[in-house]
Structures are given as structure tokens and as C-alpha cells.
Design a protein around this motif. Structure first.
Motif, PDB file in Angstrom:
ATOM      1  N   ASN A 289       0.819  -1.207   0.000  1.00  0.00           N
ATOM      2  CA  ASN A 289       0.000   0.000   0.000  1.00  0.00           C
ATOM      3  C   ASN A 289       0.855   1.260   0.000  1.00  0.00           C
ATOM      4  OD1 ASN A 289      -2.363   1.561   0.081  1.00  0.00           O
ATOM      5  ND2 ASN A 289      -2.319   1.656   2.322  1.00  0.00           N
ATOM      6  N   THR A 290       1.860   1.301  -0.876  1.00  0.00           N
ATOM      7  CA  THR A 290       2.690   2.500  -1.011  1.00  0.00           C
ATOM      8  C   THR A 290       2.760   2.990  -2.457  1.00  0.00           C
ATOM      9  OG1 THR A 290       4.635   1.037  -1.041  1.00  0.00           O
ATOM     10  CG2 THR A 290       4.129   2.137   1.031  1.00  0.00           C
ATOM     11  N   GLY A 291       1.926   2.465  -3.327  1.00  0.00           N
ATOM     12  CA  GLY A 291       1.950   2.865  -4.726  1.00  0.00           C
ATOM     13  C   GLY A 291       0.849   3.857  -5.068  1.00  0.00           C
ATOM     14  N   TYR A 292       1.076   4.638  -6.117  1.00  0.00           N
ATOM     15  CA  TYR A 292       0.076   5.590  -6.619  1.00  0.00           C
ATOM     16  C   TYR A 292       0.511   6.062  -8.001  1.00  0.00           C
ATOM     17  CZ  TYR A 292       3.387   9.284  -5.325  1.00  0.00           C
ATOM     18  OH  TYR A 292       4.502  10.073  -5.226  1.00  0.00           O
ATOM     19  N   GLU A 293      -0.320   6.891  -8.623  1.00  0.00           N
ATOM     20  CA  GLU A 293      -0.013   7.426  -9.945  1.00  0.00           C
ATOM     21  C   GLU A 293      -0.184   8.934  -9.956  1.00  0.00           C
ATOM     22  OE1 GLU A 293      -0.910   5.487 -13.668  1.00  0.00           O
ATOM     23  OE2 GLU A 293      -2.155   4.050 -12.592  1.00  0.00           O
ATOM     24  N   GLU A 294       0.541   9.589 -10.887  1.00  0.00           N
ATOM     25  CA  GLU A 294       0.349  11.009 -11.058  1.00  0.00           C
ATOM     26  C   GLU A 294       0.567  11.411 -12.513  1.00  0.00           C
ATOM     27  OE1 GLU A 294       3.231  12.657  -8.277  1.00  0.00           O
ATOM     28  OE2 GLU A 294       4.528  13.260  -9.947  1.00  0.00           O
ATOM     29  N   TRP A 295      -0.175  12.416 -12.920  1.00  0.00           N
ATOM     30  CA  TRP A 295      -0.058  13.028 -14.232  1.00  0.00           C
ATOM     31  C   TRP A 295       0.200  14.508 -14.039  1.00  0.00           C
ATOM     32  CZ3 TRP A 295      -0.070  10.720 -18.997  1.00  0.00           C
ATOM     33  CH2 TRP A 295      -0.525   9.395 -19.077  1.00  0.00           C
ATOM     34  N   ALA A 296       1.041  15.081 -14.903  1.00  0.00           N
ATOM     35  CA  ALA A 296       1.305  16.516 -14.858  1.00  0.00           C
ATOM     36  C   ALA A 296       1.450  17.046 -16.275  1.00  0.00           C
ATOM     37  CB  ALA A 296       2.567  16.815 -14.051  1.00  0.00           C
ATOM     38  N   GLY A 297       1.003  18.257 -16.475  1.00  0.00           N
ATOM     39  CA  GLY A 297       1.158  18.920 -17.763  1.00  0.00           C
ATOM     40  C   GLY A 297       1.468  20.384 -17.558  1.00  0.00           C
ATOM     41  N   ASP A 298       2.198  20.984 -18.486  1.00  0.00           N
ATOM     42  CA  ASP A 298       2.558  22.388 -18.348  1.00  0.00           C
ATOM     43  C   ASP A 298       2.785  23.003 -19.721  1.00  0.00           C
ATOM     44  OD1 ASP A 298       5.856  22.311 -18.723  1.00  0.00           O
ATOM     45  OD2 ASP A 298       5.068  20.519 -17.745  1.00  0.00           O
ATOM     46  N   THR A 299       2.487  24.274 -19.810  1.00  0.00           N
ATOM     47  CA  THR A 299       2.775  25.035 -21.021  1.00  0.00           C
ATOM     48  C   THR A 299       3.068  26.477 -20.641  1.00  0.00           C
ATOM     49  OG1 THR A 299       1.978  25.641 -23.231  1.00  0.00           O
ATOM     50  CG2 THR A 299       0.350  25.611 -21.461  1.00  0.00           C
ATOM     51  N   LYS A 300       3.952  27.087 -21.392  1.00  0.00           N
ATOM     52  CA  LYS A 300       4.321  28.482 -21.141  1.00  0.00           C
ATOM     53  C   LYS A 300       4.634  29.141 -22.479  1.00  0.00           C
ATOM     54  CE  LYS A 300       7.187  31.311 -18.035  1.00  0.00           C
ATOM     55  NZ  LYS A 300       8.255  31.260 -16.998  1.00  0.00           N
ATOM     56  N   TRP A 301       4.013  30.275 -22.719  1.00  0.00           N
ATOM     57  CA  TRP A 301       4.167  31.015 -23.967  1.00  0.00           C
ATOM     58  C   TRP A 301       4.693  32.406 -23.645  1.00  0.00           C
ATOM     59  CZ3 TRP A 301       2.527  29.182 -28.922  1.00  0.00           C
ATOM     60  CH2 TRP A 301       1.980  27.891 -28.888  1.00  0.00           C
ATOM     61  N   ARG A 302       5.700  32.822 -24.398  1.00  0.00           N
ATOM     62  CA  ARG A 302       6.266  34.169 -24.231  1.00  0.00           C
ATOM     63  C   ARG A 302       6.143  34.935 -25.546  1.00  0.00           C
ATOM     64  NH1 ARG A 302       9.899  37.179 -21.034  1.00  0.00           N
ATOM     65  NH2 ARG A 302      10.046  35.499 -19.515  1.00  0.00           N
ATOM     66  N   PHE A 303       5.564  36.120 -25.447  1.00  0.00           N
ATOM     67  CA  PHE A 303       5.370  36.983 -26.610  1.00  0.00           C
ATOM     68  C   PHE A 303       6.193  38.257 -26.422  1.00  0.00           C
ATOM     69  CE2 PHE A 303       1.558  34.533 -25.758  1.00  0.00           C
ATOM     70  CZ  PHE A 303       1.264  33.960 -26.983  1.00  0.00           C
ATOM     71  N   LYS A 304       7.015  38.564 -27.411  1.00  0.00           N
ATOM     72  CA  LYS A 304       7.793  39.797 -27.361  1.00  0.00           C
ATOM     73  C   LYS A 304       6.952  40.908 -27.985  1.00  0.00           C
ATOM     74  CE  LYS A 304      12.460  38.034 -26.991  1.00  0.00           C
ATOM     75  NZ  LYS A 304      12.619  38.685 -25.679  1.00  0.00           N
ATOM     76  N   VAL A 305       6.294  41.683 -27.117  1.00  0.00           N
ATOM     77  CA  VAL A 305       5.396  42.738 -27.581  1.00  0.00           C
ATOM     78  C   VAL A 305       6.196  43.872 -28.204  1.00  0.00           C
ATOM     79  CG1 VAL A 305       3.560  44.331 -26.899  1.00  0.00           C
ATOM     80  CG2 VAL A 305       3.768  42.102 -25.777  1.00  0.00           C
ATOM     81  N   THR A 306       7.250  44.292 -27.522  1.00  0.00           N
ATOM     82  CA  THR A 306       8.196  45.283 -28.044  1.00  0.00           C
ATOM     83  C   THR A 306       9.586  44.848 -27.618  1.00  0.00           C
ATOM     84  OG1 THR A 306       8.225  46.729 -26.102  1.00  0.00           O
ATOM     85  CG2 THR A 306       6.438  47.069 -27.694  1.00  0.00           C
ATOM     86  N   ASP A 307      10.576  45.645 -27.979  1.00  0.00           N
ATOM     87  CA  ASP A 307      11.943  45.334 -27.556  1.00  0.00           C
ATOM     88  C   ASP A 307      12.077  45.387 -26.039  1.00  0.00           C
ATOM     89  OD1 ASP A 307      12.714  45.018 -30.157  1.00  0.00           O
ATOM     90  OD2 ASP A 307      13.566  47.038 -30.364  1.00  0.00           O
ATOM     91  N   ARG A 308      11.189  46.116 -25.379  1.00  0.00           N
ATOM     92  CA  ARG A 308      11.301  46.312 -23.938  1.00  0.00           C
ATOM     93  C   ARG A 308      10.212  45.602 -23.134  1.00  0.00           C
ATOM     94  NH1 ARG A 308      16.388  47.545 -23.315  1.00  0.00           N
ATOM     95  NH2 ARG A 308      17.026  49.123 -24.828  1.00  0.00           N
ATOM     96  N   LEU A 309       9.220  45.041 -23.805  1.00  0.00           N
ATOM     97  CA  LEU A 309       8.079  44.473 -23.097  1.00  0.00           C
ATOM     98  C   LEU A 309       7.823  43.046 -23.546  1.00  0.00           C
ATOM     99  CD1 LEU A 309       5.712  45.045 -21.118  1.00  0.00           C
ATOM    100  CD2 LEU A 309       4.354  45.714 -23.123  1.00  0.00           C
ATOM    101  N   ASP A 310       7.812  42.112 -22.589  1.00  0.00           N
ATOM    102  CA  ASP A 310       7.487  40.713 -22.830  1.00  0.00           C
ATOM    103  C   ASP A 310       6.185  40.363 -22.113  1.00  0.00           C
ATOM    104  OD1 ASP A 310       9.812  40.524 -24.205  1.00  0.00           O
ATOM    105  OD2 ASP A 310      10.802  39.121 -22.849  1.00  0.00           O
ATOM    106  N   TRP A 311       5.405  39.497 -22.753  1.00  0.00           N
ATOM    107  CA  TRP A 311       4.139  39.042 -22.183  1.00  0.00           C
ATOM    108  C   TRP A 311       4.182  37.525 -22.100  1.00  0.00           C
ATOM    109  CZ3 TRP A 311      -0.867  38.244 -25.377  1.00  0.00           C
ATOM    110  CH2 TRP A 311      -1.907  37.832 -24.531  1.00  0.00           C
ATOM    111  N   THR A 312       3.919  36.979 -20.913  1.00  0.00           N
ATOM    112  CA  THR A 312       3.955  35.540 -20.673  1.00  0.00           C
ATOM    113  C   THR A 312       2.581  35.039 -20.269  1.00  0.00           C
ATOM    114  OG1 THR A 312       6.285  35.580 -19.987  1.00  0.00           O
ATOM    115  CG2 THR A 312       4.971  33.710 -19.263  1.00  0.00           C
ATOM    116  N   VAL A 313       2.190  33.897 -20.834  1.00  0.00           N
ATOM    117  CA  VAL A 313       0.965  33.205 -20.452  1.00  0.00           C
ATOM    118  C   VAL A 313       1.337  31.762 -20.155  1.00  0.00           C
ATOM    119  CG1 VAL A 313      -1.344  32.490 -21.142  1.00  0.00           C
ATOM    120  CG2 VAL A 313      -0.446  34.691 -21.921  1.00  0.00           C
ATOM    121  N   ALA A 314       0.901  31.226 -19.011  1.00  0.00           N
ATOM    122  CA  ALA A 314       1.317  29.879 -18.616  1.00  0.00           C
ATOM    123  C   ALA A 314       0.193  29.156 -17.892  1.00  0.00           C
ATOM    124  CB  ALA A 314       2.560  29.946 -17.729  1.00  0.00           C
ATOM    125  N   TYR A 315       0.262  27.832 -17.963  1.00  0.00           N
ATOM    126  CA  TYR A 315      -0.690  26.971 -17.256  1.00  0.00           C
ATOM    127  C   TYR A 315       0.025  25.677 -16.879  1.00  0.00           C
ATOM    128  CZ  TYR A 315      -4.626  23.874 -16.266  1.00  0.00           C
ATOM    129  OH  TYR A 315      -5.484  23.003 -15.665  1.00  0.00           O
TER     130      TYR A 315
END
Length: 743
Positions: A256-282
Motif C-alpha cells: 500500500n505505497t503505490g500511486y499514480e500522477e499526471w502533470a502537464g505544463d505550457t508556457k508562452w512568451r510573446f515579445k510585444v516590443t523590444d522592452r516588453l514581454d508578455w507571458t501566459v502559462a498553465y
């Protein structure tokens, strides 16, 4: 059946990719597009951000290792008046071959990694754990208002494959990060695309890990890429399957020491201007049927530990995090150098299923309870270079928790009783607001100072507090406010080009959360806890002196710390019992005391490719508590870290394509037990947890540009041992194999 099919499919894909890559040289990466090349790009970029000038090869090498948690901006660890550890994704998953993120800390100085169960793992940093240590993900708090006292399982809900690196700051960091940052602060920096080349480029990775004594398989599949210099993305999915743990030569298999797990991830980076970055992640992590084995009849007694009576006690754990961040960097002519704004939604939920049998009544019962904590968060961080006057880091944050809680009881006939709340109050809310400023400057040649101030306000409200609707006088609702001011003052000396002493005083705090105020649930083995609304914030003052050493082929750090503890919220017996015969405890600000200790680590490199390394930790602490006779007495802190450390030797080719290392990890007898530790008979043997010495051998080889193989043999002597305070033994001889494929 579905899970087995998915695992089989994932492994088939893995081995198919391996066959293709070995047989097809055309899959080899072009220079500049490989993942290792991308890592070099990241390090060089962060090295440029460092404020330290580099004048020789040694300094250039050091500038590549940066951390952000201690200062909120990129800094070299040996230029800080803190003890900081940074571990890369590759070190965690391919060098250490860690089973989970918290278990990657098992060899670190000053950290004890306790296991209540195989998936319920909590690091103790400078004697403190749970909600006395703060965990963050890209600056967003993992800690929330439902965190339990003592060890908890939440760090294990961060997938180690989803992060670029992991940072640990020892000691208080409440000025920059707020409530809970007392024993230490941990931060996961999430993977993202950092290389933005012209055109479209897509890279990928498949990783497989097998461990014999854990009977575990891990599969990770990920891809990342960029579209010109404007959009970068990262996507990944991880599956882990754990079987029964083999606990060593005498303990054998632990059911009784076993189990399962699932994980997922994503991250997007948008260069809006030379000085401004926008990140969206889940990101999301789901763990299914994670057992708390020690409280069940299937627990294996070791050195006199008691076994539980539950037929089964499992947890389902789910965590979701979605966030967006804007990062601005000026061209150097503005009053504002950098700014980061973040909005986040963080959901953490857990469900406990506990099956019991009452032999006297010959009845079965099932309790199903849990809660969901939704946290909306926002922070704004600003950074200004004020010339000869130094640098300012300042900003504010706001987090708002909404908690729902449930409980259902089933008897042997299948009849169901629905309770109005679960382990903590239903329809509860908690708000945490803070503003801070920290100033850093060089007040004299080679004398660097840091001073900061934070104000925090917290508000807790809960209507459905009483768990029993039939009470003649129901428990009152909760409406409490807390506020606190903390400060720090630290200094670092460039005594020589190889010695940098430092010292500091830091105050820290923890505001009472919904667990403190409204809990109504089982606590440690054989106790039932009832929350209290008559509480104040806990306060801590930490004093620290230490030194960084970096000379030729020798590097190291030594630190002495002393933490003064005031108003600690501690459990004390009420003198009443539950119908099942467990003593009822409640909470009060009754704990004053101290914790102090020494941490030391060193590494010596010789003959270019060889190194010897080691570390050592000693800790002591006492807290005033109320005993069973309602009398105050000095009591050792719970789970007091025994004297512990490791020594090792390693060899690595200069290009990093091959390495091998051997190490011995040791811990003394953990026999300085608190009153509550003595009563925790399911986890701690009578008289304390015996010391141990275990040996590990590991190594790896890069077969080609795309294929790397890794392996380790942990616990070479198949020794039976347990980390102090854990609910089960560590694995016996554990053969770990890994393969890492990039394309």
C-alpha cells in the motif's frame, strides 16, 4: 486498464524515438538549435544581467550561476548575504535522478526531507516546515490559507520536469516575500523558450526513468520552439507510476505505497516590443490514491513503531495554476529599470478517503472529506537604479483565497451522513495584502548593505465553522484581522578576492490562516485538532553570520544562525476526548523559544576532472509548551534535525559528456524528541529514530548529441533506515536507470 494502456503507449513512443534517433543521423540538431545550446544562451544572458564585473575566467564561470529569490533580481549566490542553493532541471532529473521535486533536496545542507507517506513529502529548513516555509512558482505563492501545520505534501505537486531551476534561500525572507517565509523560501522557475532565432525552430525531449526499489516508471515528453523573435513556447506532459516500496533487507516490501500522477505544463512568451514581454502559462498536477500508509493496518512495524488501524487512507491531490505576466525593461534612461506585473489563478484541492473498522461494534465506516482552495493573486514588482545611492526593489501583492469544504460519512449499511463542512470551514475567505521596499548599496569599498521593510495585512472570514448542526450552542463564525511590520538589515564584505563574510538580522512572521482558525480534523497520530479564533501572528527574529569562500579550486560556505521564536502557535491538550478515544487538542500563541545551528559545505577540485565534496549540519531548538498538566516546560522543536551530512568524490570529463560520483550520506540518532514526537508512535520509534550511513553510486554518459544515459545505485548495502519523522522507511538498494533523448 486505461492507465496501463497509456503507459504502454508512452513507452512504445519513447523506444520508437530512440530507434529513429540512433539509426538516423539526419535527426541530429543543427548548431544553435539544441537544448544544451539553449541552456548556454540562458546562462550567458543572465550573466550579462549581473551587476558584478568579471575580470578573469573564474569570475566568468561564477557569473553563469544566478539566483533571483534572495533579491528579486538576478544575483550571483556568492555575492549575497544569504545561504542560497540553485539546482538546474538537468541536475535534479538527470544527475540526482530524483523521484520528485522535494526528494531532490535530500542531499542539501541544512534540509531534512520528511516523508509522511510516499507522496507526502515535506522539507524542513532550519528546523521549520509546512507553512513556516514559503514555496513559490515564478514569484506566485504556492502557500495558501489552507496549508496545514507541520509536514504537508504540497511541494510534491510541482512537477520537477516543468521547471528550469529550483532555488532555496535559507532563513527568513519575509521582507520580500511576506508571511510564511521563515525557515526558508523555495522557488520553482518554470521552463520557457529563451532562444529566439530567426525563422521557426522546434526542439523536443523524451525522458524515461526506472527505479527498482520504488517499482516506478517515469515518462516525460516535451517540446519547445519559437516563431522568429516574437513568440516562444514550451509544452510538456509527465506520467509517474509508483509501486510498493522495498524498504531494505529486513523490512522488505511495504504494501500500500503505490500511486499514480499526471502533470502537464505550457508556457508562452510573446515579445510585444523590444522592452516588453508578455507571458501566459498553465500547469496542472493530479495525484491519485496517494496512501498514508502508516495509519493503516498494512504499515510495517520498524524498531517498535506502532501500526495503524485504518483499513485504507488515501488522498487525491489536484493543483492547477494559470497566470499571465508582463515584464518591462528600460533602455537605461528611465527612473524605472524593470517592472513585473502578474495576475494568477491557483486552485489546490484534496480529497481524503478513510476506511475504518470498529471491532467492538463489528461495523465498517467510510469517511470522505476534502476541500478546494481557489486563490486569485496579483503582484507588481519594480526596480530602480538610483546611481551612487544603490538600488531599490519595491512593490506590492494581493492574494485572495476562497475555500469550499465538504465531508460525507458512510456506515456499513451504505447510509450517508452529510456534514456541513469538512476539515476546515466551508465558504471561508482569506485575503493577504503586502507592500515592501528594499534598498541595496555599497556604502564603502567592498562593503555591501541591504535593508528592507514590509507591511502586511491579512483578513480571515468564515461562516460555516461548526461541524455539528445539532449543537445547542454552535461554534461562532470567524472574522479576524492581522497585520505585521517586518524588516531586515544585512551586510556582505569583499574581504579579499576569495573570502566574503556576511552577517544579518531579519525579522519574519506568519499570520494565522484558516487551518489555525477553523480546523476540525485528525492531527498527528492519535490526536484530534480543533482550531481557535483567538490567535495572533507568529514572530521570528533571525541572526546570522557566515562566509563564502571561492579560491582557485576550492569553494565553500559556512553559516551560524540563531532564530528567536515568539508567539508560536502551538497545540495543547484540552483534557477532553473524542468518542473514539483520541485526545482533543487546540491552539494558542503559547510557544516562545529559539532554534540555532551550523551549516557548512565545501568542494575541492583537483586534476581538472576530479572533485571531493561534502557538507554538515547541526541543529538545536527548544520551544515552551504546555504539557498534559497545563505546566509550561522547554521542549525540543518537533522533528529536530539530527547531526547529518555527506562526503563524496566525483569525476567528470571537461566537456561534461561523462561523469561518475560516489557519496556517503550519514545522520546521527534523532533522539531529542518533543512531547508530541514521543506520542507519534506510528512514525517515530520509541527513544527516537536511529542514525544511518548509506552509500550511493551514480554516473552518466552522453552517447551522442541527442542521447544521454544515466544510472545510479542508491543504498548500496540495502540498509533499513528512516528519515526522522517519516511514516515509512526509505527504499533499500535502488537501481535507477534513465535515458534522455533530445531532438
Amino acid at each position: 486498464m486505461i492507465a496501463r494502456s497509456l503507459r504502454a503507449t508512452a513507452r512504445s513512443v519513447l523506444w520508437l524515438w530512440m530507434a529513429l534517433m540512433i539509426s538516423s543521423p539526419a535527426w541530429a540538431q543543427e548548431p544553435g538549435s539544441s537544448e544544451p545550446e539553449e541552456e548556454e544562451t540562458r546562462e550567458a544572458t543572465e550573466g550579462e544581467e549581473s551587476t558584478e564585473e568579471t575580470t578573469d575566467d573564474e569570475d566568468v564561470s561564477r557569473s553563469k550561476e544566478v539566483v533571483v529569490t534572495a533579491t528579486r533580481y538576478p544575483s550571483s549566490p556568492d555575492r549575497l548575504s544569504y545561504r542560497v542553493t540553485e539546482r538546474s532541471n538537468d541536475w535534479i532529473n538527470t544527475r540526482k535522478l530524483a523521484r520528485s521535486l522535494p526528494e531532490s533536496l535530500t542531499e542539501e545542507t541544512g534540509i531534512l526531507v520528511q516523508k509522511t507517506g510516499p507522496g507526502q513529502i515535506s522539507p524542513f529548513i532550519r528546523g521549520l516546515t509546512g507553512f513556516h516555509t514559503l514555496t513559490m512558482i515564478d514569484g506566485i505563492r504556492l502557500n495558501n490559507a489552507s496549508f496545514r501545520p507541520g509536514p504537508n505534501q504540497y511541494l510534491a505537486t510541482i512537477d520537477s520536469f516543468s521547471i528550469d531551476r529550483f532555488e532555496v534561500v535559507r532563513g527568513p525572507a519575509s521582507v520580500l516575500w511576506g508571511s510564511d517565509a521563515v525557515g526558508g523560501t523555495l522557488q520553482a522557475i518554470v521552463k520557457e523558450r529563451r532562444s529566439f532565432e530567426e525563422g521557426t525552430h522546434i526542439n523536443g525531449r523524451i525522458f524515461e526513468r526506472y527505479a527498482s526499489a520504488e517499482q516506478s516508471f517515469t515518462t516525460r515528453v516535451e517540446t519547445q520552439g519559437n516563431f522568429d523573435d516574437s513568440i516562444g513556447f514550451h509544452l510538456g506532459i509527465t506520467h509517474r507510476s509508483f509501486g510498493s516500496v522495498d524498504g531494505g533487507q529486513h523490512v522488505g516490501e511495504i504494501p500500500n505505497t503505490g500511486y499514480e500522477e499526471w502533470a502537464g505544463d505550457t508556457k508562452w512568451r510573446f515579445k510585444v516590443t523590444d522592452r516588453l514581454d508578455w507571458t501566459v502559462a498553465y500547469q496542472q498536477m493530479t495525484q491519485s490514491d496517494v496512501p498514508r500508509t502508516h495509519s493503516t493496518f498494512q504499515a510495517v512495524s520498524w524498531r517498535g513503531t506502532a501500526t495503524g488501524s485504518d483499513l485504507r487512507r488515501d488522498f487525491d491531490q489536484n493543483r492547477q495554476l494559470a497566470y499571465t505576466q508582463l515584464e518591462y525593461e528600460s533602455d537605461g534612461d528611465d527612473w524605472l529599470d524593470r517592472a513585473t506585473f502578474s495576475l494568477s489563478w491557483h486552485r489546490q484541492s484534496e480529497v481524503e478517503r478513510r476506511e475504518q473498522f470498529d471491532a467492538s461494534a463489528f461495523e465498517f465506516s467510510l469517511r470522505r472529506q476534502g476541500f478546494t482552495d481557489d486563490t486569485l493573486g496579483a503582484f507588481l514588482q519594480l526596480e530602480s537604479d538610483i546611481g551612487d545611492a544603490g538600488r531599490l526593489i519595491y512593490g506590492g501583492e494581493y492574494y485572495h483565497d476562497t475555500v469550499s469544504s465538504f465531508r460525507r460519512d458512510f456506515d456499513s449499511t451504505g447510509s450517508q451522513t452529510v456534514r456541513p463542512r469538512g476539515p476546515l470551514a466551508d465558504d471561508a475567505e482569506y485575503a493577504l495584502t503586502g507592500v515592501y521596499v528594499q534598498h541595496e548599496t555599497e556604502i564603502a569599498d567592498g562593503v555591501h548593505t541591504m535593508a528592507g521593510l514590509r507591511y502586511t495585512f491579512a483578513r480571515a472570514t468564515a461562516d460555516q465553522v461548526d461541524p455539528n448542526p445539532s449543537d445547542a450552542v454552535p461554534l461562532p463564525s470567524v472574522s479576524e484581522n492581522f497585520d505585521q511590520v517586518v524588516w531586515n538589515a544585512r551586510v556582505l564584505f569583499d574581504a579579499t578576492d576569495w573570502l566574503r563574510p556576511y552577517a544579518g538580522v531579519s525579522t519574519a512572521f506568519r499570520a494565522p490562516n484558516l487551518q489555525d482558525l477553523t480546523r476540525f480534523d485528525s492531527a498527528r497520530s492519535g490526536e484530534f485538532e480543533v482550531g481557535s479564533s483567538n490567535l495572533d501572528p507568529e514572530r521570528f527574529t533571525a541572526y546570522e553570520v557566515g562566509a563564502h569562500v571561492e579560491r582557485d579550486n576550492v569553494s565553500g560556505n559556512v553559516t551560524y544562525f540563531y532564530t528567536d521564536v515568539n508567539n508560536l502557535i502551538a497545540r495543547f491538550p484540552t483534557g477532553t476526548m473524542t468518542p473514539g478515544g483520541d485526545p482533543i487538542v487546540t491552539l494558542a500563541n503559547s510557544g516562545d523559544g529559539y532554534i540555532h545551528g551550523v551549516e557548512a559545505a565545501a568542494e575541492v577540485r583537483f586534476a581538472k576532472e576530479w572533485r571531493v565534496f561534502g557538507n554538515f549540519t547541526w541543529l538545536e531548538g527548544y520551544i515552551e509548551v504546555l504539557n498534559a498538566f497545563d505546566v509550561e516546560e522547554d521542549d525540543p522543536i518537533s522533528r529536530l534535525f539530527p547531526a547529518a551530512g555527506l562526503v563524496g568524490v566525483g569525476w567528470e570529463e571537461e566537456d561534461g559528456s561523462k561523469y561518475v560520483e560516489a557519496l556517503a550520506q550519514f545522520a546521527g540518532d534523532a533522539d531529542r524528541l518533543s512531547l508530541r514526537d514521543k506520542g507519534d508512535t506510528q512514525r517515530i520509534p520509541p527513544g527516537g529514530t536511529p542514525g544511518y550511513t548509506v552509500f550511493t553510486l551514480r554516473g552518466g554518459v552522453r552517447v551522442s548529441q541527442n542521447i544521454a544515459l544515466f544510472g545510479a545505485i542508491e543504498n548500496l548495502t540495502n540498509h533499513d533506515y528512516r528519515i526522522h519523522g517519516s511514516g515509512l522507511n526509505q527504499p533499500g538498494t535502488n537501481v535507477i536507470l534513465g535515458v534522455d533523448l533530445t531532438f
